[in-house]
Enzyme design. Structure first.
Site, PDB file in Angstrom:
ATOM      1  N   HIS A  18      86.519 -22.796  43.695  1.00  0.00           N
ATOM      2  CA  HIS A  18      85.942 -22.459  42.389  1.00  0.00           C
ATOM      3  C   HIS A  18      87.022 -22.535  41.296  1.00  0.00           C
ATOM      4  CE1 HIS A  18      83.039 -19.870  44.948  1.00  0.00           C
ATOM      5  NE2 HIS A  18      82.337 -20.892  44.513  1.00  0.00           N
ATOM      6  N   LYS A  42      68.715 -12.728  47.593  1.00  0.00           N
ATOM      7  CA  LYS A  42      69.960 -13.377  47.980  1.00  0.00           C
ATOM      8  C   LYS A  42      71.007 -12.281  48.160  1.00  0.00           C
ATOM      9  CE  LYS A  42      72.342 -17.705  47.193  1.00  0.00           C
ATOM     10  NZ  LYS A  42      72.840 -18.677  46.234  1.00  0.00           N
ATOM     11  N   ARG A  96      81.363 -31.061  46.891  1.00  0.00           N
ATOM     12  CA  ARG A  96      82.302 -31.147  48.005  1.00  0.00           C
ATOM     13  C   ARG A  96      82.014 -32.316  48.923  1.00  0.00           C
ATOM     14  NH1 ARG A  96      81.420 -24.893  49.177  1.00  0.00           N
ATOM     15  NH2 ARG A  96      79.472 -25.611  48.271  1.00  0.00           N
ATOM     16  N   SER A 134      82.588 -20.288  50.309  1.00  0.00           N
ATOM     17  CA  SER A 134      82.568 -18.815  50.341  1.00  0.00           C
ATOM     18  C   SER A 134      81.955 -18.300  51.637  1.00  0.00           C
ATOM     19  CB  SER A 134      81.766 -18.263  49.164  1.00  0.00           C
ATOM     20  OG  SER A 134      82.376 -18.567  47.959  1.00  0.00           O
TER      21      SER A 134
END
Ligand code: ADP
Length: 168
Positions: A18, A42, A96, A134
């Protein structure tokens, strides 16, 4: 014309991946707003307030170094609505791999249909931080692995604290 960018994410926790995107996005905008998503259903490991404080702490040197204003906020609806609220003309996302590409481009196009005035800018992850996620950082930490390569020291301390709680 001053440009504002909106970079939404969970940041649970903020990683060097990040921070790479934030540093590079700072070259494109005058103000960068980091949107911490707090969506119902979430489940995050780190409470939103702490995620915000962490982001403020670890992005301060980037703001000082680049002269770009970096602000942190939460949002619980659509990224385009949150971007509009902050007067952002661009949404920043990181890519990514092919999985990110498929998902992010589709989402960017749907956001573009809903908000044609907001452009999504995709930044390809840098080679050194491309593998960081993460979710994997949390799994590694849970199994007692070394996460110092992946997230800043301040975030490591928060993760250690969160995992030390009896619920984990
Ligand atoms: P989400 O919960 O939407 O997966 P994250 O907070 O993990 O959100 O990520 C927010 C954004 O940052 C996404 O665009 C994601 O692709 C990007 N990102 C996450 N990790 C990296 C990384 N290591 N390198 C580049 N971009 C990344």
């Amino acid at each position: 014309m001053a440009r504002t960018g909106f970079y939404p994410g969970s940041f649970d926790p903020v990683t060097y991946g990040h921070l790479d995107i934030i540093t590079r996005a700072a070259r494109l905008v005058d103000t960068l707003v980091l949107g911490v998503g707090v969506h119902h259903g979430k489940q995050a490991l780190i409470p939103a307030g702490i995620r915000i404080a962490l982001l403020e702490q670890v992005t301060k040197p980037i703001a000082e170094h680049t002269g770009v204003k970096i602000a942190v906020t939460t949002f619980n609806g659509l990224a385009v609505d949150a971007a509009r609220k902050t007067h952002a003309g661009v949404i920043i996302r990181g890519l990514r791999d092919a999985t990110d590409f498929d998902y992010e481009v589709q989402m960017g196009q749907m956001n573009g249909a809903m908000a044609p005035d907001i452009e999504t800018v995709f930044l390809a992850a840098s080679p050194a931080t491309r593998m960081i996620a993460s979710s994997l950082v949390k799994q590694i930490a849970l199994m007692g692995g070394d996460i110092t390569l992946f997230i800043p020291k301040e975030a490591q301390e928060v993760i250690a604290g969160a995992l030390a709680k009896p619920s984990h």
